[in-house]
Design an enzyme around this catalytic site. Structure first.
Site, PDB file in Angstrom:
ATOM      1  N   GLY A   1       0.861  -1.190   0.000  1.00  0.00           N
ATOM      2  CA  GLY A   1       0.000   0.000   0.000  1.00  0.00           C
ATOM      3  C   GLY A   1       0.898   1.242   0.000  1.00  0.00           C
ATOM      4  N   ILE A   2       0.301   2.384   0.310  1.00  0.00           N
ATOM      5  CA  ILE A   2       1.060   3.643   0.237  1.00  0.00           C
ATOM      6  C   ILE A   2       2.290   3.611   1.163  1.00  0.00           C
ATOM      7  CG2 ILE A   2       0.942   6.127   0.789  1.00  0.00           C
ATOM      8  CD1 ILE A   2      -1.851   6.130  -0.406  1.00  0.00           C
TER       9      ILE A   2
ATOM     10  N   LYS B   1       0.804 -10.723   0.081  1.00  0.00           N
ATOM     11  CA  LYS B   1       0.137 -12.032   0.071  1.00  0.00           C
ATOM     12  C   LYS B   1      -0.809 -12.152  -1.125  1.00  0.00           C
ATOM     13  CE  LYS B   1      -3.657 -10.990   3.304  1.00  0.00           C
ATOM     14  NZ  LYS B   1      -4.396 -11.475   4.472  1.00  0.00           N
TER      15      LYS B   1
ATOM     16  N   TYR C   1      -8.278   1.286  -2.063  1.00  0.00           N
ATOM     17  CA  TYR C   1      -9.734   1.455  -1.960  1.00  0.00           C
ATOM     18  C   TYR C   1     -10.116   2.797  -1.329  1.00  0.00           C
ATOM     19  CZ  TYR C   1      -9.959  -3.463  -3.120  1.00  0.00           C
ATOM     20  OH  TYR C   1      -9.837  -4.663  -3.769  1.00  0.00           O
TER      21      TYR C   1
ATOM     22  N   GLY D   1     -12.005   9.144  -0.562  1.00  0.00           N
ATOM     23  CA  GLY D   1     -12.136  10.590  -0.314  1.00  0.00           C
ATOM     24  C   GLY D   1     -10.969  11.417  -0.782  1.00  0.00           C
TER      25      GLY D   1
ATOM     26  N   GLU E   1     -14.232  17.401   4.501  1.00  0.00           N
ATOM     27  CA  GLU E   1     -14.771  16.185   5.112  1.00  0.00           C
ATOM     28  C   GLU E   1     -15.022  16.437   6.587  1.00  0.00           C
ATOM     29  OE1 GLU E   1     -12.533  12.627   4.125  1.00  0.00           O
ATOM     30  OE2 GLU E   1     -12.704  13.046   1.995  1.00  0.00           O
TER      31      GLU E   1
ATOM     32  N   ASP F   1      -2.643  -9.581   9.698  1.00  0.00           N
ATOM     33  CA  ASP F   1      -1.481 -10.493   9.669  1.00  0.00           C
ATOM     34  C   ASP F   1      -0.217  -9.875  10.271  1.00  0.00           C
ATOM     35  OD1 ASP F   1      -3.164 -12.222   8.205  1.00  0.00           O
ATOM     36  OD2 ASP F   1      -2.560 -11.264   6.327  1.00  0.00           O
TER      37      ASP F   1
ATOM     38  N   HIS G   1     -16.593   3.607   9.937  1.00  0.00           N
ATOM     39  CA  HIS G   1     -16.987   4.626   8.962  1.00  0.00           C
ATOM     40  C   HIS G   1     -18.510   4.649   8.921  1.00  0.00           C
ATOM     41  CE1 HIS G   1     -17.451   6.859   5.251  1.00  0.00           C
ATOM     42  NE2 HIS G   1     -16.148   7.065   5.216  1.00  0.00           N
TER      43      HIS G   1
ATOM     44  N   ARG H   1     -16.240  11.143  12.807  1.00  0.00           N
ATOM     45  CA  ARG H   1     -16.838   9.850  12.430  1.00  0.00           C
ATOM     46  C   ARG H   1     -17.424   9.082  13.609  1.00  0.00           C
ATOM     47  NH1 ARG H   1     -12.518   7.831   7.853  1.00  0.00           N
ATOM     48  NH2 ARG H   1     -13.238   9.378   6.374  1.00  0.00           N
TER      49      ARG H   1
ATOM     50  N   HIS I   1     -13.610   0.327   9.640  1.00  0.00           N
ATOM     51  CA  HIS I   1     -12.956   1.008   8.522  1.00  0.00           C
ATOM     52  C   HIS I   1     -11.459   1.139   8.723  1.00  0.00           C
ATOM     53  CE1 HIS I   1     -12.504   3.741   5.195  1.00  0.00           C
ATOM     54  NE2 HIS I   1     -12.120   4.730   5.964  1.00  0.00           N
TER      55      HIS I   1
ATOM     56  N   GLU J   1      -1.340   1.828   8.361  1.00  0.00           N
ATOM     57  CA  GLU J   1      -2.389   1.370   9.274  1.00  0.00           C
ATOM     58  C   GLU J   1      -1.885   0.311  10.260  1.00  0.00           C
ATOM     59  OE1 GLU J   1      -5.946   0.294   7.171  1.00  0.00           O
ATOM     60  OE2 GLU J   1      -7.053  -0.121   9.021  1.00  0.00           O
TER      61      GLU J   1
ATOM     62  N   ARG K   1      -9.389   8.909  14.189  1.00  0.00           N
ATOM     63  CA  ARG K   1      -8.635   9.529  13.096  1.00  0.00           C
ATOM     64  C   ARG K   1      -9.456  10.587  12.353  1.00  0.00           C
ATOM     65  NH1 ARG K   1      -8.401   8.438   7.606  1.00  0.00           N
ATOM     66  NH2 ARG K   1      -9.617   6.533   7.801  1.00  0.00           N
TER      67      ARG K   1
ATOM     68  N   SER L   1      -5.154   9.508   6.713  1.00  0.00           N
ATOM     69  CA  SER L   1      -4.395   8.250   6.681  1.00  0.00           C
ATOM     70  C   SER L   1      -3.530   8.099   5.431  1.00  0.00           C
ATOM     71  CB  SER L   1      -5.324   7.050   6.811  1.00  0.00           C
ATOM     72  OG  SER L   1      -6.338   7.134   5.861  1.00  0.00           O
TER      73      SER L   1
END
Ligand code: SIN
Length: 523
Positions: free
Chosen positions: A11-12, A32, A42, A45, A110, A205, A226, A272, A333, A357, A368, A373
């Site tokens: 991911g990022i 994996k 995914y 926003g 947001e 994991d 969320h 949230r 979320h 994360e 958060r 994130s």
């Protein structure tokens, strides 16, 4: 296999760490699933960053601290917000596209942000950032990828992480990868809950592996729900971005009455945790299983152009967001807690770094702030890379591991148990998700948490016949990791006898006012 740096997750955070490390040695990125599968992809926003003329670092810091309920680590917040803009500018130089109008960035709003500061690319910002980072990483011949390899465990020798033991998902073989430094960027564990925005691979994991290796985890009780996950009965759950509410969408109960202004002065743009609890209370009051998101205050042309992911996904289930109200309900979320690190991604185990994360720098406190994130992944991913490179400078490649790896049963996997017992495994997986949803969700109490603990322990014993840990298949290992992560969430939630941010205990509805962090570590 040997590599200077092992990065687990693409991911990022993982990609950004790998890009940094690529200047210092060979980097192996292990995933994996397919190379490009991650929760980051995914994220819809956007990325929160100080860009607008009316915004300042101080405003963004204040909003982050306020949303965090008073228990953010200020140093981490300061690093994130101050360094964020230059990382985003670098991303733009590398080719990231963000929506513009007349040459100027369109900056979104947001929940809990006092200013517009969300850069976005339609409603698939995560995918766009991952695309750029993936391309950048693969330009460097020193960075290679190893998809379809599952991390069974981290390898620890003399209190130092020296790599990981991997399961080749295709051949079933188990192989150790030895590394000078290891970066965990495996994302969260939304799959331990019945309704979640997370992809199927989010099974905790990395968090469970770090725990087994003796690493300190922190803030595990804080799971961000969320408020608007698609909740049409019979359809799959998926994220409906908060940015819609930022542009004017409102929430209505099943009687079609708007309710958020009765719960919070910021209405639909409250933090949230507040919106999620208001939805639970409204569902209780008016019946049904969901509330309705009404995006009709937004012009249809804007909806289709700016929110194509939400528009197309809802169309697939017969709903047109330009006209219809969309059933939504909160879902798990984001994992706020995780592997405790300092602001350079250093975990408590030497040679182990974590970012994104999977890590817990304390930057999010108890809740958060929306769209912080992706920025966290960029900033702390890069910093973990710098710190891992620095560690490798003063530590030699671990030696003598081969023989020791054999001690942990490096051998070909026996897959027969998995094929024979798929139904039973599915049953255990579903039971974890239901237990966590029913007893460790948005509203908790000692009674519900103790019930959850008993159920999780029973489910853990149901895994015993599957054989010793080192012989399990990928699905069995995922379930063990889900059970470990779920148990740690429950234990931490039991220890926090107060309510703050995303952790709400109906038996202790107030916050004690002290900034403290609950740590868990294998005893
Ligand atoms: C969203 O688009 O609503 C999710 C983005 C985030 O979690 O920050």
């Amino acid at each position: 296999m040997k590599t200077d740096f092992l990065v687990i997750g693409s991911g990022i955070a993982g990609l950004r760490a790998a890009i940094e490390l690529g200047s210092y040695g060979n980097v192996l990125i292990v995933t994996k699933d397919r190379y490009f599968e991650s929760s980051s992809s995914y994220a819809q926003g956007g990325i929160a960053v100080v860009m607008g003329e009316d915004d300042t670092i101080a405003h963004h810091m204040e909003d982050t601290l306020r949303a965090g309920g008073g228990i953010c680590r200020k140093k981490a917040v300061s690093v994130l917000i101050r360094e964020g803009p230059s990382f985003v500018e670098q991303l733009i130089r590398w080719g990231a596209r963000f929506d513009k109008s007349g040459g100027e960035f369109l900056i979104g709003l947001e929940g809990a942000h006092s200013r517009r500061r969300i850069l976005h690319f339609k409603d698939s910002t995560g995918e766009e950032i991952v695309r750029v980072l993936r391309e950048k990483a693969l330009e460097n011949p020193k960075i290679s990828k190893l998809p379809k390899h599952f991390v069974i465990d981290l390898m620890i020798r003399k209190d130092r992480c020296v790599g990981a033991v991997l399961l080749n998902e295709e051949s079933g073989e188990v192989c150790p990868v030895i590394a000078k430094a290891t970066v965990l960027a495996t994302g969260g564990a939304g799959q331990v809950y019945w309704r979640t925005s997370n992809p199927p691979g989010a099974t905790g994991d990395g968090i469970a592996a770090a725990y087994r290796s003796g690493g300190v985890l922190t803030d595990m009780e804080f799971i961000q729900f969320h408020p608007t996950i698609f909740a049409l009965p019979g359809a799959p759950a998926f994220l409906i971005t908060e940015a819609l509410r930022g542009e004017g969408a409102v929430l209505r109960n099943i009687r079609k009455k708007r309710f958020m202004p009765n719960y919070h002065p910021l209405g639909e743009l409250a933090p949230r945790d507040e919106v999620s609890r208001a939805i639970v209370s409204e569902i209780k009051r008016t019946g049904g299983d969901y509330v309705l998101l009404d995006a009709t205050p937004i012009r249809p042309a804007i909806l289709k152009d700016r929110f194509p992911t939400a528009y197309t996904a809802c169309r697939r289930y017969g709903l047109d967001i330009t006209r219809d109200l969309v059933p939504v309900s909160p879902g798990a979320h984001f994992m706020i807690g995780g592997v405790e690190t300092d602001t350079w991604g250093r975990a408590s185990v030497r040679g182990l770094f974590a970012a994104g994360e999977a890590a817990s720098t304390g930057v999010h406190g108890a809740n958060r702030l929306a769209s912080n994130s992706l920025l966290e992944g960029l900033v702390f991913g890069a910093r973990a890379g710098v710190a891992a490179a620095d560690f490798a400078e003063s530590h030699r490649m671990p030696s003598g591991i081969k023989r020791r790896a054999a001690d942990i049963k490096v051998r070909t996997q026996n897959n027969t148990s998995a094929s024979l017992q798929t139904d039973r495994l599915n049953h255990i997986r579903d039971a974890i998700k239901n237990t966590m949803w029913n007893h460790v969700g948005i509203i908790r109490s000692a009674t519900s948490l103790e019930k959850a603990l008993r159920e999780i322990e029973l489910l853990a014993s149901a895994m015993n016949p599957y054989g010793p840990y080192s012989q399990l298949t990928r699905s069995e290992l995922e379930i063990v990791n889900m059970l470990t992560t779920a148990r740690l969430i429950v234990l931490s939630a039991l220890k926090r006898r107060e309510s703050v941010g995303a952790h709400y205990r109906e038996d202790f509805p107030l916050w004690g006012g002290k900034r403290r962090h609950i740590r868990v570590q294998v005893s």
